[in-house]
Design a protein around this motif. Structure first.
Motif, PDB file in Angstrom:
ATOM      1  N   ASN A 210     -24.618  15.941  19.250  1.00 58.21           N
ATOM      2  CA  ASN A 210     -23.380  15.491  18.616  1.00 58.21           C
ATOM      3  C   ASN A 210     -23.606  15.044  17.174  1.00 58.21           C
ATOM      4  O   ASN A 210     -22.896  14.172  16.671  1.00 58.21           O
ATOM      5  CB  ASN A 210     -22.770  14.340  19.426  1.00 58.21           C
ATOM      6  N   LEU A 211     -24.583  15.658  16.521  1.00 63.81           N
ATOM      7  CA  LEU A 211     -24.814  15.352  15.118  1.00 63.81           C
ATOM      8  C   LEU A 211     -23.724  15.985  14.264  1.00 63.81           C
ATOM      9  O   LEU A 211     -23.219  17.067  14.576  1.00 63.81           O
ATOM     10  CB  LEU A 211     -26.177  15.871  14.677  1.00 63.81           C
ATOM     11  N   VAL A 212     -23.350  15.315  13.199  1.00 66.87           N
ATOM     12  CA  VAL A 212     -22.348  15.851  12.279  1.00 66.87           C
ATOM     13  C   VAL A 212     -23.043  16.538  11.109  1.00 66.87           C
ATOM     14  O   VAL A 212     -24.234  16.316  10.857  1.00 66.87           O
ATOM     15  CB  VAL A 212     -21.421  14.725  11.765  1.00 66.87           C
ATOM     16  N   ASP A 213     -22.310  17.375  10.406  1.00 69.35           N
ATOM     17  CA  ASP A 213     -22.853  17.945   9.180  1.00 69.35           C
ATOM     18  C   ASP A 213     -23.091  16.831   8.180  1.00 69.35           C
ATOM     19  O   ASP A 213     -22.242  15.963   7.986  1.00 69.35           O
ATOM     20  CB  ASP A 213     -21.884  18.968   8.591  1.00 69.35           C
ATOM     21  N   GLY A 214     -24.242  16.852   7.536  1.00 68.88           N
ATOM     22  CA  GLY A 214     -24.598  15.794   6.608  1.00 68.88           C
ATOM     23  C   GLY A 214     -25.765  14.986   7.133  1.00 68.88           C
ATOM     24  O   GLY A 214     -26.623  15.506   7.855  1.00 68.88           O
ATOM     25  N   VAL A 215     -25.780  13.697   6.803  1.00 64.74           N
ATOM     26  CA  VAL A 215     -26.887  12.816   7.176  1.00 64.74           C
ATOM     27  C   VAL A 215     -26.500  11.953   8.367  1.00 64.74           C
ATOM     28  O   VAL A 215     -25.510  11.201   8.317  1.00 64.74           O
ATOM     29  CB  VAL A 215     -27.315  11.923   5.997  1.00 64.74           C
ATOM     30  N   ASN A 216     -27.256  12.081   9.443  1.00 67.03           N
ATOM     31  CA  ASN A 216     -27.106  11.260  10.637  1.00 67.03           C
ATOM     32  C   ASN A 216     -28.245  10.241  10.684  1.00 67.03           C
ATOM     33  O   ASN A 216     -29.358  10.527  10.241  1.00 67.03           O
ATOM     34  CB  ASN A 216     -27.172  12.122  11.896  1.00 67.03           C
ATOM     35  N   LEU A 217     -27.957   9.088  11.256  1.00 65.86           N
ATOM     36  CA  LEU A 217     -28.956   8.028  11.387  1.00 65.86           C
ATOM     37  C   LEU A 217     -28.924   7.497  12.814  1.00 65.86           C
ATOM     38  O   LEU A 217     -27.847   7.154  13.323  1.00 65.86           O
ATOM     39  CB  LEU A 217     -28.633   6.895  10.404  1.00 65.86           C
ATOM     40  N   ILE A 218     -30.077   7.467  13.477  1.00 67.10           N
ATOM     41  CA  ILE A 218     -30.192   6.794  14.773  1.00 67.10           C
ATOM     42  C   ILE A 218     -30.930   5.487  14.528  1.00 67.10           C
ATOM     43  O   ILE A 218     -32.051   5.472  14.016  1.00 67.10           O
ATOM     44  CB  ILE A 218     -30.965   7.627  15.804  1.00 67.10           C
ATOM     45  N   LEU A 219     -30.301   4.379  14.905  1.00 64.68           N
ATOM     46  CA  LEU A 219     -30.920   3.059  14.774  1.00 64.68           C
ATOM     47  C   LEU A 219     -31.542   2.661  16.102  1.00 64.68           C
ATOM     48  O   LEU A 219     -30.854   2.616  17.134  1.00 64.68           O
ATOM     49  CB  LEU A 219     -29.874   2.019  14.378  1.00 64.68           C
ATOM     50  N   ILE A 220     -32.852   2.383  16.096  1.00 63.63           N
ATOM     51  CA  ILE A 220     -33.541   1.955  17.306  1.00 63.63           C
ATOM     52  C   ILE A 220     -34.369   0.706  16.997  1.00 63.63           C
ATOM     53  O   ILE A 220     -34.521   0.315  15.837  1.00 63.63           O
ATOM     54  CB  ILE A 220     -34.433   3.073  17.883  1.00 63.63           C
ATOM     55  N   HIS A 221     -34.902   0.087  18.072  1.00 63.45           N
ATOM     56  CA  HIS A 221     -35.653  -1.167  17.923  1.00 63.45           C
ATOM     57  C   HIS A 221     -36.884  -1.123  18.834  1.00 63.45           C
ATOM     58  O   HIS A 221     -36.930  -1.793  19.868  1.00 63.45           O
ATOM     59  CB  HIS A 221     -34.763  -2.360  18.297  1.00 63.45           C
ATOM     60  N   PRO A 222     -37.892  -0.341  18.479  1.00 62.96           N
ATOM     61  CA  PRO A 222     -39.045  -0.204  19.372  1.00 62.96           C
ATOM     62  C   PRO A 222     -39.905  -1.462  19.421  1.00 62.96           C
ATOM     63  O   PRO A 222     -40.220  -2.073  18.405  1.00 62.96           O
ATOM     64  CB  PRO A 222     -39.822   0.963  18.741  1.00 62.96           C
ATOM     65  N   ALA A 223     -40.260  -1.853  20.631  1.00 62.41           N
ATOM     66  CA  ALA A 223     -41.219  -2.941  20.876  1.00 62.41           C
ATOM     67  C   ALA A 223     -41.699  -2.768  22.305  1.00 62.41           C
ATOM     68  O   ALA A 223     -41.253  -1.863  23.027  1.00 62.41           O
ATOM     69  CB  ALA A 223     -40.585  -4.312  20.654  1.00 62.41           C
ATOM     70  N   PHE A 224     -42.590  -3.656  22.740  1.00 66.59           N
ATOM     71  CA  PHE A 224     -43.122  -3.571  24.096  1.00 66.59           C
ATOM     72  C   PHE A 224     -42.512  -4.665  24.965  1.00 66.59           C
ATOM     73  O   PHE A 224     -42.248  -5.777  24.496  1.00 66.59           O
ATOM     74  CB  PHE A 224     -44.641  -3.684  24.067  1.00 66.59           C
ATOM     75  N   ASP A 225     -42.322  -4.335  26.213  1.00 62.73           N
ATOM     76  CA  ASP A 225     -41.769  -5.291  27.182  1.00 62.73           C
ATOM     77  C   ASP A 225     -42.903  -6.180  27.689  1.00 62.73           C
ATOM     78  O   ASP A 225     -43.212  -6.219  28.874  1.00 62.73           O
ATOM     79  CB  ASP A 225     -41.113  -4.518  28.327  1.00 62.73           C
ATOM     80  N   ASP A 226     -43.519  -6.914  26.761  1.00 64.88           N
ATOM     81  CA  ASP A 226     -44.668  -7.749  27.092  1.00 64.88           C
ATOM     82  C   ASP A 226     -44.282  -9.226  27.048  1.00 64.88           C
ATOM     83  O   ASP A 226     -43.114  -9.575  26.800  1.00 64.88           O
ATOM     84  CB  ASP A 226     -45.833  -7.458  26.145  1.00 64.88           C
TER      85      ASP A 226
END
Length: 275
Positions: A210-226
């Motif tokens: 479902n990306l659009v024409d142009g610039v797409n950005l996915i915001l994520i927050h990687p860390a460990f479940d520690d």
């Protein structure tokens, strides 16, 4: 950029803690996550700044921070509290949410603190590709959003401007964007319902269709479940430690890489937008 679908996979909150740093570093090294932004006012900032100095080929932004959402893990301004007293509560830490920031913040103090944050990043050797806003708190009021955009001009850096994020915080896009602004065409981010239903991975996979024409950005927050991340995010499952582990696992997986290859999706970063 408008003629085809481009994608930035961007990790927020580097510098927050050791767990966040380790996951962000590993995600960058694996090559699918191709951008991150760093919180310069947090206790583990130095570790991430050192990594950025030693690995300048990755894409780093400054994650401008004016709020601290965690129950027991607290941080505040880079500047002395006496210089930016409108930005903190009675114990000297940032407010927990945008509503309190909106109510109390003085725009001149916001600008003063954010300049100090950017300057600290520069002083520690970070060569930022852009600036963005933690919890998109700079959208809390129009005058704060003006400060945000002005900082991009002062430092000649792209600023994360996007209609989905502005609508999320209740900011009128038509009143606060101009034709000269560099606006990300579409921002994608998980919500709490996907997490509660155990469907975050499915959501992320659907984004690629479902990306659009142009610039797409996915915001994520990687860390460990520690233990560290569990303690920081106690009583806060929204973007909590379990969620962040899912982000890390998915966006470092062969499954994710295969999907990108199959869809022939072009990955770019903020440096590319500055060329």
């Amino acid at each position: 950029m408008k003629k085809s679908k481009h994608l930035i996979i961007h990790a927020d909150d580097a510098g927050l803690c050791h767990s966040e740093n380790r996951a962000t570093m590993e995600a960058l090294k694996k090559g699918i996550v191709n951008s991150c932004s760093i919180m310069v006012n947090c206790p583990w900032f130095y570790e991430m700044a050192e990594f950025a100095r030693e690995n300048p080929f990755y894409d780093y932004g400054i994650h401008l921070t004016l709020t601290c959402e965690w129950e027991k893990y607290k941080f505040g301004p880079v500047l002395p509290v006496s210089e930016v007293s409108s930005l903190v509560g009675e114990n000297g830490y940032f407010y927990r949410n945008r509503d309190l920031l909106r109510e109390h913040a003085v725009a001149s103090e916001v600008k003063k603190e954010l300049v100090a944050q950017i300057e600290r990043g520069l002083r520690f050797g970070i060569n930022p590709s852009h600036i963005d806003s933690h919890m998109y708190s700079l959208g809390a009021r129009e005058d704060l959003f003006d400060v945000y955009k002005d900082l991009g001009k002062i430092y000649n850096l792209p600023v994360l401007l996007n209609r989905e994020l502005m609508e999320m915080v209740g900011l009128d896009c038509n009143q606060n964007l101009s034709e000269e602004d560099l606006v990300i065409d579409k921002t994608h981010y998980g919500n709490f319902d996907y997490f509660k239903e155990g469907k975050l991975k499915e959501y992320y996979t659907s984004v690629f269709d479902n990306l659009v024409d142009g610039v797409n950005l996915i915001l994520i927050h990687p860390a460990f479940d520690d233990a560290e991340m569990k303690a920081i995010t106690i009583n806060h499952p929204n973007f909590g430690s379990e969620w962040r582990q899912i982000d890390f696992d998915y966006f470092t997986s062969q499954e994710c890489r295969s999907i990108l290859d199959e869809r022939n999706i072009t990955l770019i970063n903020w440096k590319d937008l500055s060329k």
